[in-house]
Design a protein around this motif. Structure first.
Motif, PDB file in Angstrom:
ATOM      1  N   TYR A 134      37.181  20.979  99.055  1.00 45.89           N
ATOM      2  CA  TYR A 134      38.449  21.663  98.866  1.00 45.89           C
ATOM      3  C   TYR A 134      38.531  22.935  99.699  1.00 45.89           C
ATOM      4  O   TYR A 134      39.622  23.355 100.090  1.00 45.89           O
ATOM      5  N   LYS A 138      34.165  27.402  87.104  1.00 48.99           N
ATOM      6  CA  LYS A 138      34.765  26.131  87.542  1.00 48.99           C
ATOM      7  C   LYS A 138      34.219  24.981  86.705  1.00 48.99           C
ATOM      8  O   LYS A 138      34.964  24.170  86.155  1.00 48.99           O
ATOM      9  N   GLN A 149      48.226  22.580  95.224  1.00 52.10           N
ATOM     10  CA  GLN A 149      46.829  22.979  95.217  1.00 52.10           C
ATOM     11  C   GLN A 149      45.979  21.760  95.540  1.00 52.10           C
ATOM     12  O   GLN A 149      46.316  20.646  95.159  1.00 52.10           O
ATOM     13  N   PRO A 150      44.870  21.996  96.228  1.00 48.37           N
ATOM     14  CA  PRO A 150      43.976  20.866  96.507  1.00 48.37           C
ATOM     15  C   PRO A 150      43.430  20.273  95.220  1.00 48.37           C
ATOM     16  O   PRO A 150      43.349  20.932  94.199  1.00 48.37           O
ATOM     17  N   GLU A 156      40.976  19.160  92.415  1.00 51.61           N
ATOM     18  CA  GLU A 156      39.707  19.679  91.932  1.00 51.61           C
ATOM     19  C   GLU A 156      38.574  18.679  92.141  1.00 51.61           C
ATOM     20  O   GLU A 156      37.402  19.049  92.139  1.00 51.61           O
ATOM     21  N   LYS A 181      40.420  22.876 102.946  1.00 52.34           N
ATOM     22  CA  LYS A 181      41.830  22.535 102.940  1.00 52.34           C
ATOM     23  C   LYS A 181      42.597  23.536 103.788  1.00 52.34           C
ATOM     24  O   LYS A 181      42.078  24.598 104.182  1.00 52.34           O
ATOM     25  N   SER A 237      40.172  25.796  87.943  1.00 52.59           N
ATOM     26  CA  SER A 237      40.332  25.171  89.254  1.00 52.59           C
ATOM     27  C   SER A 237      39.456  25.857  90.304  1.00 52.59           C
ATOM     28  O   SER A 237      39.426  27.080  90.397  1.00 52.59           O
ATOM     29  N   ASN A 258      40.900  33.047  96.289  1.00 51.43           N
ATOM     30  CA  ASN A 258      40.142  31.895  95.804  1.00 51.43           C
ATOM     31  C   ASN A 258      38.833  32.278  95.131  1.00 51.43           C
ATOM     32  O   ASN A 258      37.968  31.431  94.930  1.00 51.43           O
ATOM     33  N   TYR A 274      40.040  26.003  93.261  1.00 48.35           N
ATOM     34  CA  TYR A 274      40.995  26.644  94.158  1.00 48.35           C
ATOM     35  C   TYR A 274      41.127  28.133  93.843  1.00 48.35           C
ATOM     36  O   TYR A 274      41.477  28.934  94.706  1.00 48.35           O
ATOM     37  N   ARG A 326      44.948  25.887 103.541  1.00 42.55           N
ATOM     38  CA  ARG A 326      45.137  27.314 103.322  1.00 42.55           C
ATOM     39  C   ARG A 326      43.859  28.098 103.600  1.00 42.55           C
ATOM     40  O   ARG A 326      43.891  29.149 104.222  1.00 42.55           O
ATOM     41  N   GLU A 327      42.689  27.582 103.125  1.00 41.82           N
ATOM     42  CA  GLU A 327      41.438  28.279 103.362  1.00 41.82           C
ATOM     43  C   GLU A 327      41.073  28.284 104.849  1.00 41.82           C
ATOM     44  O   GLU A 327      40.612  29.285 105.381  1.00 41.82           O
TER      45      GLU A 327
END
Length: 739
Positions: free
Chosen positions: A50, A173, A42-43, A45, A53, A179, A260, A181, A55-56
């Motif tokens: 983020y 958050k 995971q990226p 925090e 990154k 997270s 997310n 993420y 995946r997004e």
């Protein structure tokens, strides 16, 4: 050309192609899937960028250019978009046409996809394209564009509208340390991408406080958060709807599903339900809900979590959220007067959202069952059979001595002496009378002591540190202007409501061992116990000639009574408050969550309940006719009948054999998840672990001449004091009488 192609397709096949694997893949272990998902990188925090990154970014790119990613399937998917909506990359969302594999659609087990791929629906799609002058090379065509009007649109607007707790969950958050993420993702329609904050934007009146470690969460009050236009997303968005249809189809094709934000999880769940393919996203959503501390979503948004888990058939989360909803509803039912805003807020201030009618019915029935169990337990507390119900042998022996005393007085002699009842013995009569008076006094004081500790526990409040913890947990969802301390709310509770608070049971269990407190039994009873024992010693020769009922057997041993009482009320405390929670619940410790199987029975079979869809669990059991119909005429008179108590505090309406069969059928399997909840501890430091918190109870006949009786029960911690008790396994072997 198009008509020739259509004719050729119809000639090739009048039926759907068999899927490569017609049997849906097994669910496997949700816990294993969750662990595998959580182990992915995971990226950080701490990285403000983020959302950019890999995946997004790949998720957004794949959605914008899905026709490039998916171009080799045999089924063309059409999703038309309205114009004028921008994405995070500032590209405008345009209508999508891409290809998927029909066998993968069918492998989901979806009846919707099966219908869309049927010859009848395919002929309709092909006709539409033919009229538009288009030709396609794919074998199948499906149009998944949402309806623009009519009943379908209205139904989908209701299903896909986001509750406030979902749209605002991005603030967790910063407030709860979850997270980014998991919760900070942007909406799919994002015209102000650069202005979307990750942390909460505070009002000018906000003053940061230096809080200790235990007080640091939530870090900011709800009233101190400024409303930001870029985060104020619409309840329903046509772009969010369509993009998540595409995202769901990509997940069926095997692409990574990026969850997310709470709004994306809720929307995907609703779309998967509409398209009848919930198995596709079940493990991913389970992982999202289980990623601590995101499990707090279940505590704070219990209705939403319940609906999501019910829709996806996630048994553990369904049961966990159900516990919260049932207890909160029961607290309303047990109130002296209906709360003014019970539909908007719970008694402890948690905002409520509406549930679908079928889910609301399940919660209401279970809450009423729990309320019945509370009322019956309270009635047992107030009964003079309280100690018999707790199976305290020292008290039972004391009651037997009372019978012996009364027998000796009424017969004019010891039960075994054989002396004439006409013989007068003034010394004997005087000693027995004084003994009976002492017995009656001690009996009364024992009842007064029971009433005293129960009432004292009801007026007790949690210790200061625990109160602070309760108030801190409630700050997660109660803004400052309407926040009332937990102790003040509980001070207005009815006696019945107190039984659903953990501190009532903690204090009740602690009194027999708190030797410095006013509820310690030695301080309350010692004087009367000593007097009774002295009188008993003097009168023992006149009871049975000093035989088997000697001094050592008949004296009231206060220490033994205290130890047995402590064990009994501790068992009640464990039964009512300690439960093996299916998932960690950390923001609802101010209410008890230990439901019985009688409350859980309203859940479906897959969630460990008895609700098979027939409606049988919602119907009261008809009393059994003991002597059959009586008298002429069509009316059914039962004559002498076996009393039926539908309360959950009593034995289940199902016979042992029926319950066993249902258990085997349903599996009663719950994926228990390790949590940070350990064994509860009485405030003096003694701990008690949970093993089997369900103990059967069968009332004993009164041994003191009292007419009070107790209803039978197997779910409130009481035990039978009948030595001839037949266990459940034996009952299951008993056959019905021949007629």
């Amino acid at each position: 050309m198009l008509s020739q192609q259509l004719a050729q397709q119809r000639a090739e096949s009048q039926e759907l192609p068999p899927p490569s694997d017609p049997t849906p893949a097994p669910r496997g272990s949700l816990l294993d899937a969750a662990i595998d998902q959580l182990l992915k990188d995971q990226p950080s925090e701490d990285d403000a960028n983020y959302v950019f990154k890999s995946r997004e970014k790949s998720d957004l790119t794949r959605l914008l250019h899905v026709h490039v990613e998916c171009n080799d399937g045999d089924t063309l998917v059409i999703v038309n978009f309205p114009p004028g909506y921008s994405s995070c990359s500032r590209e405008e969302w345009t209508s999508k046409r891409f290809c998927v594999h029909s066998e993968r659609l069918l492998a989901t087990g979806s009846k919707v996809f099966a219908n869309l791929l049927s010859p009848k629906e395919q002929a309709r799609f092909q006709k539409r394209l033919e009229l538009a002058g288009e030709t396609v090379s794919q074998r199948f065509i499906i149009d998944l564009t949402p309806s623009a009007e009519g009943d379908d649109l209205a139904a989908q607007l209701i299903e896909l509208s986001l509750p406030p707790g979902v749209t605002d969950w991005w603030t967790s958050k910063e407030r709860l340390g979850i997270s980014p993420y998991l919760v900070s993702g942007h909406d799919d329609h994002c015209p102000h991408h650069d202005e979307v904050p990750i942390d909460c934007v505070k009002k000018t009146s906000y003053i940061q406080q230096n809080l200790g470690l235990r007080e640091r969460l939530p870090t900011i009050d709800l009233v101190d958060i400024k409303t930001i236009k870029s985060r104020a997303i619409d309840d329903y968005c046509p772009i969010r709807h369509r993009v998540n249809i595409v995202r769901l189809l990509l997940a069926i094709e095997g692409y990574d599903l990026v969850l997310n934000s709470a709004s994306r999880v809720y929307t995907l769940t609703s779309i998967a339900s509409i398209l009848d393919c919930t198995r596709v996203i079940r493990d991913s959503v389970y992982t999202w809900l289980l990623a601590e501390p995101n499990t707090e979503f279940i505590d704070i948004n219990a209705e939403v979590a319940f609906k999501i888990a019910w829709t996806l058939e996630i048994d553990s989360i369904t049961r966990a959220a159900f516990r919260i909803l049932v207890v909160e509803k029961a607290l309303d039912t047990l109130a002296a007067q209906p709360p003014a805003q019970k539909d908007r807020y719970t008694v402890f201030g948690r905002p409520r959202v509406d549930l679908p009618d079928d889910l609301q019915t399940v919660v209401q029935y279970a809450a009423q069952k729990l309320a019945d169990r509370v009322h019956q337990t309270l009635a047992k507390f107030r009964s003079d059979q309280f100690y018999n119900g707790l199976k305290i042998s020292e008290y039972r022996q004391f009651a037997e001595v009372g019978d012996i005393i009364r027998t000796a007085i009424s017969t004019g002699s010891s039960p075994n002496s054989g002396q004439s009842t006409l013989r007068t013995d003034s010394i004997r009569d005087k000693l027995l009378t004084r003994l009976l008076d002492s017995f009656s006094t001690l009996y009364t004081k024992l009842q007064e002591y029971k009433d005293y500790i129960i009432q004292t526990a009801m007026h007790a409040v949690a210790e200061y540190d625990q109160q602070s913890a309760y108030d801190r947990d409630r700050r997660c969802y109660v803004e400052h202007p309407r926040r009332i301390p937990t102790s003040l709310i509980a001070s207005n509770f009815t006696d019945a409501q107190h039984l659903l608070t953990p501190w009532f049971w903690v204090y009740l269990a602690s009194y027999p061992i708190d030797y410095l407190g006013p509820c310690y039994p030695v301080e309350f009873l010692a004087l009367y116990v000593d007097d009774f024992n002295d009188r008993l010693t003097e009168a023992t020769p006149y009871l049975d000639g000093g035989g088997s009922y000697g001094k050592s057997a008949n004296c009231f041993h206060l220490e033994n009574f205290r130890i047995e009482l402590h064990a009994a009320v501790t068992n009640l405390w464990i039964t009512w408050t300690n439960s093996e929670l299916e998932v960690p619940l950390t923001r609802t410790e101010h209410i008890v969550l230990a439901l019985s199987e009688d409350e859980f029975q309203y859940l479906p079979l897959w969630a460990g309940g008895l609700n098979d869809g027939s409606g049988g669990v919602f119907q009261s059991t008809v009393p059994d006719a003991d002597l059959g119909p009586i008298g002429p005429g069509p009316a059914y008179c039962t004559g002498n009948t076996v009393a039926t108590d539908t309360s959950s505090i009593c034995q289940s309406d199902k016979t042992p054999s029926e319950v066993s069969t249902a258990t085997l059928t349903a599996g009663r399997s719950v994926n228990a998840v390790p949590s940070n909840i350990g064994p509860s501890t009485v405030h003096d430091g003694t701990s008690a672990s949970v093993s089997d918190s369900r103990v059967s109870f069968t009332p004993a006949a009164s041994t003191t001449g009292s007419t009070a009786t107790l209803d039978r029960d197997d779910s409130d911690g009481y035990e039978s004091d009948d030595s001839d008790e037949i266990d459940e396994e034996a009952w299951s072997q008993v056959e019905e009488p021949l007629t």
